[in-house]
Design a protein around this motif. Structure first.
Motif, short mmCIF file in Angstrom:
data_model
loop_
_atom_site.label_atom_id
_atom_site.label_comp_id
_atom_site.label_asym_id
_atom_site.label_seq_id
_atom_site.Cartn_x
_atom_site.Cartn_y
_atom_site.Cartn_z
N SER A 39 0.86 -1.19 0.00
CA SER A 39 0.00 0.00 0.00
C SER A 39 0.90 1.24 0.00
O SER A 39 2.11 1.15 0.21
CB SER A 39 -0.88 0.01 1.25
OG SER A 39 -0.07 0.19 2.41
N LYS A 40 0.28 2.38 -0.20
CA LYS A 40 1.01 3.64 -0.15
C LYS A 40 1.66 3.82 1.22
O LYS A 40 2.81 4.23 1.32
CB LYS A 40 0.04 4.79 -0.45
CG LYS A 40 0.68 6.14 -0.53
CD LYS A 40 -0.37 7.18 -0.89
CE LYS A 40 0.17 8.57 -0.93
NZ LYS A 40 -0.89 9.55 -1.23
N TYR A 41 0.96 3.45 2.25
CA TYR A 41 1.47 3.53 3.62
C TYR A 41 2.72 2.66 3.77
O TYR A 41 3.72 3.08 4.35
CB TYR A 41 0.37 3.10 4.60
CG TYR A 41 0.79 3.05 6.03
CD1 TYR A 41 0.89 4.22 6.78
CD2 TYR A 41 1.11 1.84 6.65
CE1 TYR A 41 1.30 4.19 8.11
CE2 TYR A 41 1.52 1.79 7.97
CZ TYR A 41 1.61 2.97 8.69
OH TYR A 41 2.02 2.93 10.00
N GLN A 42 2.69 1.45 3.25
CA GLN A 42 3.83 0.54 3.35
C GLN A 42 5.03 1.06 2.55
O GLN A 42 6.18 0.93 2.99
CB GLN A 42 3.45 -0.86 2.87
CG GLN A 42 2.50 -1.57 3.82
CD GLN A 42 1.98 -2.86 3.22
OE1 GLN A 42 1.30 -2.83 2.18
NE2 GLN A 42 2.29 -3.98 3.86
N ILE A 43 4.76 1.63 1.37
CA ILE A 43 5.85 2.20 0.57
C ILE A 43 6.49 3.38 1.31
O ILE A 43 7.71 3.47 1.39
CB ILE A 43 5.36 2.65 -0.83
CG1 ILE A 43 4.94 1.45 -1.69
CG2 ILE A 43 6.41 3.52 -1.54
CD1 ILE A 43 6.06 0.60 -2.21
N THR A 44 5.69 4.27 1.86
CA THR A 44 6.25 5.42 2.58
C THR A 44 7.05 4.95 3.80
O THR A 44 8.12 5.51 4.07
CB THR A 44 5.18 6.44 2.99
OG1 THR A 44 4.20 5.81 3.80
CG2 THR A 44 4.51 7.07 1.79
N ASN A 45 6.58 3.94 4.50
CA ASN A 45 7.34 3.41 5.64
C ASN A 45 8.67 2.79 5.19
O ASN A 45 9.68 2.96 5.86
CB ASN A 45 6.52 2.38 6.42
CG ASN A 45 5.52 3.05 7.35
OD1 ASN A 45 5.68 4.22 7.69
ND2 ASN A 45 4.50 2.33 7.73
N LEU A 46 8.65 2.09 4.06
CA LEU A 46 9.87 1.51 3.52
C LEU A 46 10.87 2.61 3.18
O LEU A 46 12.06 2.51 3.50
CB LEU A 46 9.57 0.65 2.29
CG LEU A 46 10.77 0.03 1.58
CD1 LEU A 46 11.51 -0.95 2.48
CD2 LEU A 46 10.29 -0.69 0.31
N LEU A 47 10.40 3.66 2.54
CA LEU A 47 11.28 4.79 2.19
C LEU A 47 11.84 5.46 3.44
O LEU A 47 13.03 5.81 3.49
CB LEU A 47 10.52 5.80 1.33
CG LEU A 47 10.14 5.32 -0.07
CD1 LEU A 47 9.21 6.31 -0.75
CD2 LEU A 47 11.36 5.05 -0.93
N LYS A 48 11.02 5.61 4.47
CA LYS A 48 11.49 6.19 5.73
C LYS A 48 12.55 5.31 6.38
O LYS A 48 13.58 5.82 6.86
CB LYS A 48 10.32 6.39 6.70
CG LYS A 48 9.39 7.51 6.30
CD LYS A 48 8.18 7.58 7.22
CE LYS A 48 7.18 8.59 6.75
NZ LYS A 48 5.94 8.58 7.58
N ARG A 49 12.33 4.00 6.39
CA ARG A 49 13.32 3.07 6.98
C ARG A 49 14.65 3.14 6.25
O ARG A 49 15.71 2.94 6.84
CB ARG A 49 12.79 1.62 6.97
CG ARG A 49 11.76 1.34 8.01
CD ARG A 49 11.52 -0.15 8.24
NE ARG A 49 11.36 -0.97 7.06
CZ ARG A 49 10.20 -1.19 6.43
NH1 ARG A 49 9.09 -0.65 6.87
NH2 ARG A 49 10.16 -1.97 5.36
N GLN A 50 14.59 3.39 4.94
CA GLN A 50 15.81 3.50 4.13
C GLN A 50 16.39 4.92 4.14
O GLN A 50 17.35 5.20 3.43
CB GLN A 50 15.52 3.06 2.69
CG GLN A 50 15.13 1.61 2.56
CD GLN A 50 16.25 0.67 2.96
OE1 GLN A 50 17.42 0.94 2.70
NE2 GLN A 50 15.91 -0.43 3.60
N LYS A 51 15.74 5.80 4.93
CA LYS A 51 16.18 7.20 5.06
C LYS A 51 16.20 7.93 3.72
O LYS A 51 17.13 8.69 3.41
CB LYS A 51 17.52 7.28 5.77
CG LYS A 51 17.49 6.72 7.19
CD LYS A 51 18.81 6.81 7.86
CE LYS A 51 18.86 6.33 9.29
NZ LYS A 51 17.86 5.56 9.88
N MET A 52 15.17 7.68 2.94
CA MET A 52 15.02 8.32 1.63
C MET A 52 14.12 9.55 1.76
O MET A 52 13.11 9.51 2.46
CB MET A 52 14.37 7.36 0.63
CG MET A 52 15.20 6.17 0.26
SD MET A 52 16.59 6.62 -0.76
CE MET A 52 17.92 5.96 0.21
#
Length: 155
Positions: free
Chosen positions: A108-121
């Motif tokens: 989901s969009k939520y999961q993608i944004t969390n993934l990007l945050k975890r990768q410090k993007m």
């Protein structure tokens, strides 16, 4: 018949099947390497194109396969040639999409944004349906239910 290119191999007929694509920011999507030639893409996927409605029109500088749209650039030439180079890839999550060792195909969009945050993007929401991460030149598109609908990587 199988082909190997850039450390990746695939069966020529597999392009119209669900495939696993590992997304490598700045590098490409699976065996599709940004900056490689149209001739090499044709060796990998063949010359038989597969059009889908989501691809739209004016595909003169593209090769298109099931769930996959590959854009090309050729200096001083208006049409696709064998020396045209891959400048963008748009891929649908009908294929298995792996980013940072995670299968994001059903994210989901939520999961993608969390993934990007975890990768410090660093990323921004372009509109309700698109998130762009300029750091790694990837754009995520979402359907009306806010699940991944397409991923675009550019050179």
């Amino acid at each position: 018949m199988s082909y190997s290119f850039g450390g990746h191999s695939l069966e020529r007929s597999s392009v119209n099947k669900i495939m696993r694509f590992v997304i490598s920011p700045f590098h490409g999507v699976g065996p599709i390497i940004l900056g490689t030639s149209a001739a090499n893409i044709k060796k990998l996927f063949g010359t038989e194109l597969y059009y889908e409605d989501w691809m739209g029109g004016n595909l003169e500088n593209f090769l298109f396969y099931q769930g996959l749209l590959i854009g090309f650039y050729t200096e001083d030439v208006d049409n696709l040639t064998d020396i045209s180079i891959v400048s963008s890839v748009i891929i649908k999550p009908t294929h298995e999409l792996i980013l940072w060792n995670e299968n994001i195909s059903n994210f989901s969009k939520y999961q993608i944004t969390n993934l990007l945050k975890r990768q410090k993007m660093d990323f921004k929401e372009i509109n309700e349906n698109f998130i762009e991460c300029k750091q790694i030149k990837i754009r995520f598109g979402f359907n009306s239910d806010m699940f991944l609908e397409q991923l675009e990587i550019t050179q």
